[in-house]
Write an enzyme that holds these catalytic residues in place. Structure first.
Site, PDB file in Angstrom:
ATOM      1  N   GLY A  98     -50.074  40.708 115.003  1.00 32.90           N
ATOM      2  CA  GLY A  98     -51.517  40.788 115.250  1.00 32.90           C
ATOM      3  C   GLY A  98     -51.855  41.676 116.437  1.00 32.90           C
ATOM      4  N   GLU A 107     -51.976  45.041 115.015  1.00 26.79           N
ATOM      5  CA  GLU A 107     -53.171  45.116 114.154  1.00 26.79           C
ATOM      6  C   GLU A 107     -54.444  45.236 114.982  1.00 26.79           C
ATOM      7  OE1 GLU A 107     -51.797  41.477 112.162  1.00 26.79           O
ATOM      8  OE2 GLU A 107     -52.180  42.530 110.281  1.00 26.79           O
ATOM      9  N   ALA A 114     -50.302  37.097 116.749  1.00 32.02           N
ATOM     10  CA  ALA A 114     -51.043  35.848 116.670  1.00 32.02           C
ATOM     11  C   ALA A 114     -50.206  34.752 117.331  1.00 32.02           C
ATOM     12  CB  ALA A 114     -51.311  35.506 115.217  1.00 32.02           C
ATOM     13  N   GLU A 136     -44.174  40.100 111.039  1.00 31.76           N
ATOM     14  CA  GLU A 136     -44.653  38.857 110.413  1.00 31.76           C
ATOM     15  C   GLU A 136     -43.678  38.312 109.387  1.00 31.76           C
ATOM     16  OE1 GLU A 136     -46.568  41.487 111.076  1.00 31.76           O
ATOM     17  OE2 GLU A 136     -48.589  40.863 111.643  1.00 31.76           O
TER      18      GLU A 136
HETATM   19  N1  CAA Z   1     -47.010  33.418 119.794  1.00 24.29           N
HETATM   20  C1  CAA Z   1     -46.819  32.438 120.687  1.00 24.29           C
HETATM   21  N2  CAA Z   1     -45.998  32.551 121.741  1.00 24.29           N
HETATM   22  C2  CAA Z   1     -45.339  33.707 121.893  1.00 24.29           C
HETATM   23  C3  CAA Z   1     -45.472  34.773 120.997  1.00 24.29           C
HETATM   24  C4  CAA Z   1     -46.366  34.608 119.902  1.00 24.29           C
HETATM   25  N3  CAA Z   1     -46.615  35.575 119.015  1.00 24.29           N
HETATM   26  N4  CAA Z   1     -44.681  35.779 121.392  1.00 24.29           N
HETATM   27  C5  CAA Z   1     -44.046  35.354 122.517  1.00 24.29           C
HETATM   28  N5  CAA Z   1     -44.441  34.098 122.811  1.00 24.29           N
HETATM   29  C6  CAA Z   1     -43.992  33.254 123.923  1.00 24.29           C
HETATM   30  C7  CAA Z   1     -42.570  32.765 123.701  1.00 24.29           C
HETATM   31  O1  CAA Z   1     -42.551  31.630 122.857  1.00 24.29           O
HETATM   32  C8  CAA Z   1     -42.139  32.455 125.110  1.00 24.29           C
HETATM   33  O2  CAA Z   1     -42.708  31.226 125.486  1.00 24.29           O
HETATM   34  P1  CAA Z   1     -41.828  30.185 126.406  1.00 24.29           P
HETATM   35  O3  CAA Z   1     -41.560  30.933 127.698  1.00 24.29           O
HETATM   36  O4  CAA Z   1     -42.760  29.020 126.574  1.00 24.29           O
HETATM   37  O5  CAA Z   1     -40.579  29.905 125.640  1.00 24.29           O
HETATM   38  C9  CAA Z   1     -42.850  33.547 125.921  1.00 24.29           C
HETATM   39  O6  CAA Z   1     -43.930  34.035 125.107  1.00 24.29           O
HETATM   40  C10 CAA Z   1     -41.950  34.706 126.241  1.00 24.29           C
HETATM   41  O7  CAA Z   1     -41.407  35.183 125.029  1.00 24.29           O
HETATM   42  P2  CAA Z   1     -39.813  35.470 124.853  1.00 24.29           P
HETATM   43  O8  CAA Z   1     -39.010  34.530 125.655  1.00 24.29           O
HETATM   44  O9  CAA Z   1     -39.554  35.531 123.374  1.00 24.29           O
HETATM   45  O10 CAA Z   1     -39.733  36.952 125.515  1.00 24.29           O
HETATM   46  P3  CAA Z   1     -38.732  38.122 125.141  1.00 24.29           P
HETATM   47  O11 CAA Z   1     -38.973  39.171 126.201  1.00 24.29           O
HETATM   48  O12 CAA Z   1     -37.360  37.625 124.919  1.00 24.29           O
HETATM   49  O13 CAA Z   1     -39.237  38.687 123.713  1.00 24.29           O
HETATM   50  C11 CAA Z   1     -40.912  39.417 122.108  1.00 24.29           C
HETATM   51  C12 CAA Z   1     -40.510  39.286 123.594  1.00 24.29           C
HETATM   52  C13 CAA Z   1     -40.010  40.456 121.418  1.00 24.29           C
HETATM   53  C14 CAA Z   1     -42.359  39.896 122.072  1.00 24.29           C
HETATM   54  C15 CAA Z   1     -40.737  38.046 121.404  1.00 24.29           C
HETATM   55  O14 CAA Z   1     -41.440  37.073 122.172  1.00 24.29           O
HETATM   56  C16 CAA Z   1     -41.270  37.993 119.995  1.00 24.29           C
HETATM   57  O15 CAA Z   1     -40.601  38.455 119.079  1.00 24.29           O
HETATM   58  N6  CAA Z   1     -42.482  37.404 119.814  1.00 24.29           N
HETATM   59  C17 CAA Z   1     -43.030  37.137 118.496  1.00 24.29           C
HETATM   60  C18 CAA Z   1     -43.485  38.387 117.809  1.00 24.29           C
HETATM   61  C19 CAA Z   1     -44.036  38.064 116.419  1.00 24.29           C
HETATM   62  O16 CAA Z   1     -43.357  37.530 115.577  1.00 24.29           O
HETATM   63  N7  CAA Z   1     -45.315  38.401 116.208  1.00 24.29           N
HETATM   64  C20 CAA Z   1     -45.979  38.180 114.949  1.00 24.29           C
HETATM   65  C21 CAA Z   1     -46.719  36.880 114.975  1.00 24.29           C
HETATM   66  S1  CAA Z   1     -47.448  36.492 113.405  1.00 24.29           S
HETATM   67  C22 CAA Z   1     -48.912  37.388 113.377  1.00 24.29           C
HETATM   68  O17 CAA Z   1     -49.228  38.147 114.268  1.00 24.29           O
HETATM   69  C23 CAA Z   1     -49.803  37.144 112.183  1.00 24.29           C
HETATM   70  C24 CAA Z   1     -50.864  38.162 111.966  1.00 24.29           C
HETATM   71  O18 CAA Z   1     -50.626  39.237 111.449  1.00 24.29           O
HETATM   72  C25 CAA Z   1     -52.253  37.870 112.300  1.00 24.29           C
END
Ligand code: CAA
Length: 258
Positions: free
Chosen positions: A109, A112, A65, A132
């Protein structure tokens, strides 16, 4: 069909929907989920499409998400606003087969959403996780429910509580994905699988999907009864007549429009 956050490709009877927010790792926001619902319903209603493929890019299926969009959400935005429920689950209403094709990250998400597909094909680069807990929430789109049903309680608890990602090999071993292909062959191979299904009678594919999904919602006796109704009804369809007569005549069946 033109969308801001999706790319659409047509491959004969297979429609491909690509999640496309590359700058945000395909993070799932309201617009993308609304567009996804729109595209899914259009393809489900389109008689020229038999199978839908849902995929992302080579790098990411979806990283979850959109954290930037939801960081300041209040309870009013989520519960009364029906966050997730309002537009994430359209995919569950689709009656034609939906194959999830995952390369790179399918997190939170994203994992999911992938699990809402009928089955998953992965690149050897795929990584699945439910992180999450690290951003202070539980999964909200079925992660605590579909993951244990798919890979068992021990693996699911481990992933959900530690946020550990599993790679494609572990995902295949645990039953989360059905097949793995080298990343550079993923779409070619996934389309071959989709085309195999697309050549089958779509009405039977829909009935099989419906019956399998029923297995997760009811008892074994009721599930078998449900299946038996479809089996009996099949004898009133052109697909059964064509399939069985083609077998006996030693020719390839033509299920066009069935
Ligand atoms: N939401 C918004 N933006 C996101 C994102 C997310 N879930 N995941 C990545 N991005 C964005 C980053 O903020 C970054 O943006 P900027 O370039 O503007 O800074 C861009 O995408 C690239 O990401 P990274 O620099 O972090 O890339 P990376 O290769 O170093 O890492 C990754 C990749 C491991 C996927 C890392 O981005 C990450 O851990 N993302 C979040 C994963 C996460 O926590 N997901 C769960 C979200 S909560 C949820 O999903 C609730 C639900 O159940 C419904």
């Amino acid at each position: 069909m033109e969308y801001a956050d999706l790319l659409i490709e047509n491959h004969g009877k297979v429609a491909v929907i690509r999640l496309n927010r590359p700058k945000a790792m395909n993070a799932l926001n309201d617009n993308m989920m609304n567009e996804l619902g729109d595209a899914l319903y259009k393809f489900d209603a389109d008689p020229s499409v038999n199978v839908i493929v849902l995929t992302g890019s080579e790098k990411v299926f979806a990283a979850g998400a959109d954290i930037a969009a939801m960081a300041n959400y209040t309870y009013a935005d989520t519960y009364p606003g029906n966050y997730i429920g309002r537009n994430w689950e359209h995919i569950l209403n689709v009656r034609k087969p939906v194959i999830g094709v995952v390369a790179g990250y399918a997190l939170g998400g994203g994992c999911e959403l992938a699990m809402m597909c009928d089955f998953l094909i992965a690149a050897d680069s795929a990584k699945f996780g439910q992180p999450e807990i690290k951003v202070g929430v539980t999964p909200g789109a079925g992660g605590t429910q579909r993951l244990p049903r798919t890979i068992g309680k021990a693996k699911a608890m481990d992933m959900l509580l530690t946020s550990r990602m599993i790679d494609a090999a572990e995902a295949e071993r645990t039953g989360l994905v059905s097949r793995i292909f080298p990343a550079d062959k993923l779409m070619e191979e996934a389309l071959a699988v989709a085309n195999t299904i697309a050549e089958m009678p779509v009405s039977v594919a829909m009935a099989i999907k419906d019956s399998v999904n029923r297995a997760f919602e009811t008892t074994l006796t009721e599930g078998v009864r449900y299946e038996r109704r479809f089996f009996h009804a099949a004898f009133g369809t052109p697909a059964q007549k064509e399939g069985m007569s083609a077998f006996l005549a030693k020719r390839k069946a033509n299920f066009e429009g069935m």
